[in-house]
Design an enzyme around this catalytic site. Structure first.
Site, short mmCIF file in Angstrom:
data_model
loop_
_atom_site.label_atom_id
_atom_site.label_comp_id
_atom_site.label_asym_id
_atom_site.label_seq_id
_atom_site.Cartn_x
_atom_site.Cartn_y
_atom_site.Cartn_z
CD GLU A 80 -3.16 -0.79 2.05
OE1 GLU A 80 -4.27 -0.56 1.54
OE2 GLU A 80 -2.96 -0.81 3.27
CG HIS A 99 -2.18 3.06 5.91
ND1 HIS A 99 -3.53 3.34 6.07
CD2 HIS A 99 -2.12 1.74 5.59
CE1 HIS A 99 -4.23 2.24 5.85
NE2 HIS A 99 -3.41 1.26 5.56
CG HIS A 101 -5.10 -1.50 9.06
ND1 HIS A 101 -4.83 -2.77 8.60
CD2 HIS A 101 -4.84 -0.67 8.02
CE1 HIS A 101 -4.42 -2.70 7.33
NE2 HIS A 101 -4.42 -1.44 6.96
CG HIS A 163 -8.10 -0.02 4.65
ND1 HIS A 163 -7.66 0.18 3.37
CD2 HIS A 163 -6.98 -0.31 5.37
CE1 HIS A 163 -6.36 -0.01 3.31
NE2 HIS A 163 -5.92 -0.29 4.51
ZN LIG Z 1 -3.97 -0.64 5.05
#
Ligand SMILES: [Zn+2]
Length: 232
Positions: A80, A99, A101, A163
């Site tokens: 990603e 980033h 979760h 997500h």
């Molecule tokens: Zn992710």
């Protein structure tokens, strides 16, 4: 201007802080631009070797270009990485991207509940509504990354529904703190809703008074660094 060695250390510190606070497990990744270049330092993809984020070391970080191509590093970049590269391409002001979760913000987003300014320290982050990208695909190419970056717009955080979140800022420390603050707001939202009550939204004049008189991000970063046992 920070050296590459200092930026590698900051990324490792960010990983450790977020792991200690429960924002990441083996997934999620911070990145930072290498000043004066079109390259990015990023935590490598999780693997049999790269596991818990509180053990990722400065030397483990890998270098990619803004097309997502691996330039330097023993391990591969995250699949990603386009979350990062597409935000950097769209936002010259952004120097660091995180980033995660992170669980509370993700759950609140799954429920389509807006995260509003309900805690004073964290309130300025969400004074403007947090944009929501209603897509749970892995962000594994430029088309998806560009759609996400477009949804982020000029905000500091974006919700990836089902997500996680992405946070963009001028420094690794601020991108990390924004993710932490978003998690605080999401957890508080959940807890008030669980009481069967609607949270009080802090009005702009109260947000601005607090922002003008509170401590800077350096102080907050120093606190979390101490909590996580890193030297920053
Ligand atoms: Zn992710």
């Amino acid at each position: 201007m920070a050296t590459e060695a200092e930026l590698r250390q900051l990324l490792a510190d960010s990983c450790r802080i977020m792991a200690r606070l429960g924002l990441v497990d083996y997934m999620g990744h911070p990145s930072v631009r290498i000043p004066g270049t079109d390259r990015v330092l990023i935590k490598p993809r999780h693997s049999l070797r790269i596991r818990s984020q509180d053990r990722v070391r400065p030397d483990d970080m890998v270098v990619i270009d803004l097309d997502g191509k691996l330039i330097e590093g023993k391990d591969g970049p995250p699949s990603e990485r386009f979350i990062h590269t597409c935000i950097y391409r769209a936002r010259p002001d952004v120097q660091a991207v995180v980033h995660t979760h992170q669980p509370w913000a993700t759950v609140i987003g799954v429920g389509s509940v807006p995260i509003k300014p309900i805690l004073h320290v964290q309130s300025s982050l969400v004074e403007k509504p947090v944009p929501v990208w209603p897509c749970a695909k892995l962000v594994t190419d430029n088309d998806l990354g560009e759609a996400l970056a477009k949804t982020l717009g000029d905000h500091s955080v974006v919700h990836l529904q089902g997500h996680g979140v992405a946070s963009a800022a001028a420094t690794v420390q601020e991108a990390t703190l924004n993710a932490i603050h978003l998690e605080h707001l999401a957890e508080a939202t959940w807890r008030v809703l669980a009481m069967g009550r609607e949270p009080r939204v802090i009005p702009p004049d109260e947000i601005h008074q607090r922002t003008a008189t509170g401590v800077g991000w350096e102080v907050r970063w120093a606190y979390y660094a101490e909590v996580a046992g890193v030297k920053s």
